[in-house]
Enzyme design. Structure first.
Site, PDB file in Angstrom:
ATOM      1  N   GLU A 135       9.024  16.204  16.043  1.00 22.39           N
ATOM      2  CA  GLU A 135       9.598  15.820  14.760  1.00 22.39           C
ATOM      3  C   GLU A 135       9.096  16.743  13.658  1.00 22.39           C
ATOM      4  OE1 GLU A 135      10.296  11.866  11.974  1.00 22.39           O
ATOM      5  OE2 GLU A 135       8.521  11.942  13.262  1.00 22.39           O
ATOM      6  N   LYS A 177       0.880  -1.182   0.000  1.00 23.71           N
ATOM      7  CA  LYS A 177       0.000   0.000   0.000  1.00 23.71           C
ATOM      8  C   LYS A 177       0.916   1.232   0.000  1.00 23.71           C
ATOM      9  CE  LYS A 177      -2.936   3.311   1.170  1.00 23.71           C
ATOM     10  NZ  LYS A 177      -1.987   4.444   1.249  1.00 23.71           N
ATOM     11  N   GLU A 217       8.691   0.686  11.762  1.00 23.35           N
ATOM     12  CA  GLU A 217       9.894   1.523  11.653  1.00 23.35           C
ATOM     13  C   GLU A 217       9.409   2.963  11.631  1.00 23.35           C
ATOM     14  OE1 GLU A 217      12.228   4.102  10.600  1.00 23.35           O
ATOM     15  OE2 GLU A 217      12.143   3.284   8.572  1.00 23.35           O
ATOM     16  N   CYS A 236      13.749   9.303   7.526  1.00 26.47           N
ATOM     17  CA  CYS A 236      13.400   8.887   8.885  1.00 26.47           C
ATOM     18  C   CYS A 236      14.577   9.046   9.850  1.00 26.47           C
ATOM     19  CB  CYS A 236      12.931   7.436   8.890  1.00 26.47           C
ATOM     20  SG  CYS A 236      11.426   7.138   7.947  1.00 26.47           S
TER      21      CYS A 236
END
Length: 495
Positions: free
Chosen positions: A399, A193, A268, A302
């Site tokens: 973040e 996806k 993750e 990331c």
């Protein structure tokens, strides 16, 4: 310079009426709803994809379940060979894939070529090599023998089943390869996806997978909004989810998976990654390190660093030189080979970064460089350096996932380590120093899944990657991934 010329096959691919990739072929979605794919470079619609509905999801799961029956019984050496062929095909079509990726994500073309295609193919080959090396153990039980009977035992590693791979928009090709390669290497089937912002490249790779020899149903691609991913996780026919994305969404994914028949999950997630510059570091190397750690692909990685800690007596020099480097970067079209800094991937994210700049000003942080959205077509943001007032400032704790380097000075190394660990996240961190012995003593004390020394961000398929604390569960790469895509079966025999 000007933009490179698009390959004819790239334009033809963009012009397709994109459906879903199910049972080894492109199929029309059951519903008529479409999603615009928008170029970050100019905010223009470049293509459209389907927004899958419940019937499409059922069809994809049924395909994956049938594909699992075939692929799980395929000889490991054959699985390895097919994945190697897919890597070859990705390289043969490398410029095509790189151009599609740059068009949909805004990633500068050099990064798309080197990482989204070149490194992704290398990762795929690494995973393929493990297909023939998944083993169990033999064990001698210590059970009592009353009439001379004996015992032996062994373990099997068996594929977990149908894997749902939910892929983010920042590295939509490479991360998709990580997920499909982990699943296919171990004998699982997979449903990818992709993000609704970057769904195109994986649709093309799925076609190449069939050319490489994947059986129908082994690899499926279902496009759509976030609810599609949730429905796939909750579906009774799926066995595992591998998710890469933000911490809040990852927590929601984990809860959904756990509530859906204890569906296995690898998460993750992002974080607030730290860089610690020690007092002996060369300033020019530190500047290069800050660029590497915080500004590649506009900070949309990331593992990218967002929190930078430097000795108080050196921080001004470091920020001044970093600002000069950022000022000299050529900002422009990602299809221009001379561009060094491109747009962020979507308008929603651009506006989010703008809100962070407003927050920094409201908290009276010092904006050393940047701090504004760039007024031009597309989704451009200035590379930004900020000096925080204290460890409590928002930009040292939330973040941003963008090109924002927030600095805070420290007075001694114990304080630096405390600052680096003062976060609920723990994906990555780096130390920069000429004293390797000191760095080696500090590494075990840093609370992060990956710690680099004199480098940041770069990954290798042989080295496990993943986070601790709120930054995730499970590991990618190395041989560690095998544990997350197989079930361990124990067999005991009396004779």
């Amino acid at each position: 310079m000007s933009d490179i010329q698009l390959l004819p096959q790239v334009q033809a691919f963009l012009d397709r009426d994109h459906g879903l990739f199910i049972d080894g072929r492109h199929v029309a979605a059951h519903g008529s709803e479409k999603i615009d794919v928008v170029s970050p470079a100019n905010a223009q619609v470049i293509s459209r994809v389907s927004n899958a509905n419940s019937e499409d999801i059922d069809a994809a799961v049924a395909s994956a379940r049938q594909g699992f029956k075939t692929w799980s019984q395929t000889a490991p050496a054959v699985r390895s060979s097919v994945l190697h062929k897919l890597a070859d095909l990705m390289e043969q079509h490398g410029e095509e894939l790189a151009q599609i990726e740059t068009l949909q994500s805004g990633k500068i073309i050099q990064i798309s070529r080197a990482f989204e295609v070149g490194m992704a193919a290398n990762f795929l080959r690494y995973f393929a090599g493990w297909a023939t090396k998944i083993t169990g153990q033999t064990i001698t039980p210590s059970l009592p023998s009353f009439n001379g009977e004996q015992y032996t035992a062994y373990t099997l590693r068996q594929p977990i089943g149908v894997v749902v791979g939910i892929v983010p928009w920042n590295f939509s090709t490479m991360i998709a390869i990580w997920k499909l390669a982990s699943a296919l290497t171990t004998g699982c089937s997979v449903i990818i996806k992709p993000s609704e912002f970057t769904p195109l490249t994986i649709l093309r790779i799925a076609e190449l997978g069939m050319q490489a020899g994947l059986p129908a149903g082994a690899l499926n691609v279902v496009t759509g909004m976030g609810k599609v991913g949730q429905a796939l996780i909750e579906h009774s026919g799926t066995d595992k989810v591998s998710f890469t994305g933000s911490v809040p969404t990852g927590i929601a994914v984990g809860k959904t998976a756990f509530g859906a028949n204890l569906t296995r999950a690898t998460l993750e997630l992002g974080g607030k990654n730290s860089v610690g510059f020690l007092a002996d570091v060369d300033i020019d190397k530190a500047v290069n390190g800050a660029i590497e750690a915080g500004f590649l692909h506009s900070g949309q990685i990331c593992a990218a660093a967002e929190r930078f800690f430097a000795p108080r007596h050196r921080i001004d020099e470091l920020m001044d030189k970093l600002s000069l480097r950022l000022k000299a970067l050529k900002i422009g079209s990602p299809l221009d080979e001379s561009t060094e800094f491109g747009p962020v991937t979507n308008r929603v994210h651009q506006q989010k970064l703008g809100a962070f700049f407003d927050k920094a000003r409201a908290e009276h942080c010092t904006i050393v460089h940047g701090g504004r959205l760039i007024e031009r077509e597309g989704f451009y943001v200035e590379p930004t350096v900020i000096l925080a007032n204290s460890v409590n400032d928002s930009l040292l704790n939330e973040e941003t996932f963008g090109p924002i380097a927030t600095f805070l000075p420290y007075d001694d190394e114990e304080e630096m380590l405390a600052l680096m660990n003062n976060t609920p996240y723990g994906l990555s961190a780096s130390l920069w120093t000429n004293d390797l012995g000191k760095a080696m003593r500090m590494v075990p004390r840093i609370e992060a899944g990956t710690v680099w020394v004199n480098m940041h961000t770069l990954l290798d398929p042989a080295v496990p990657f993943g986070g601790i604390k709120a930054s995730g569960i499970g590991r990618e790469f190395g041989e560690a991934f095998i544990d997350d895509y197989t079930e361990l079966k124990s067999v005991m025999i009396r004779y």
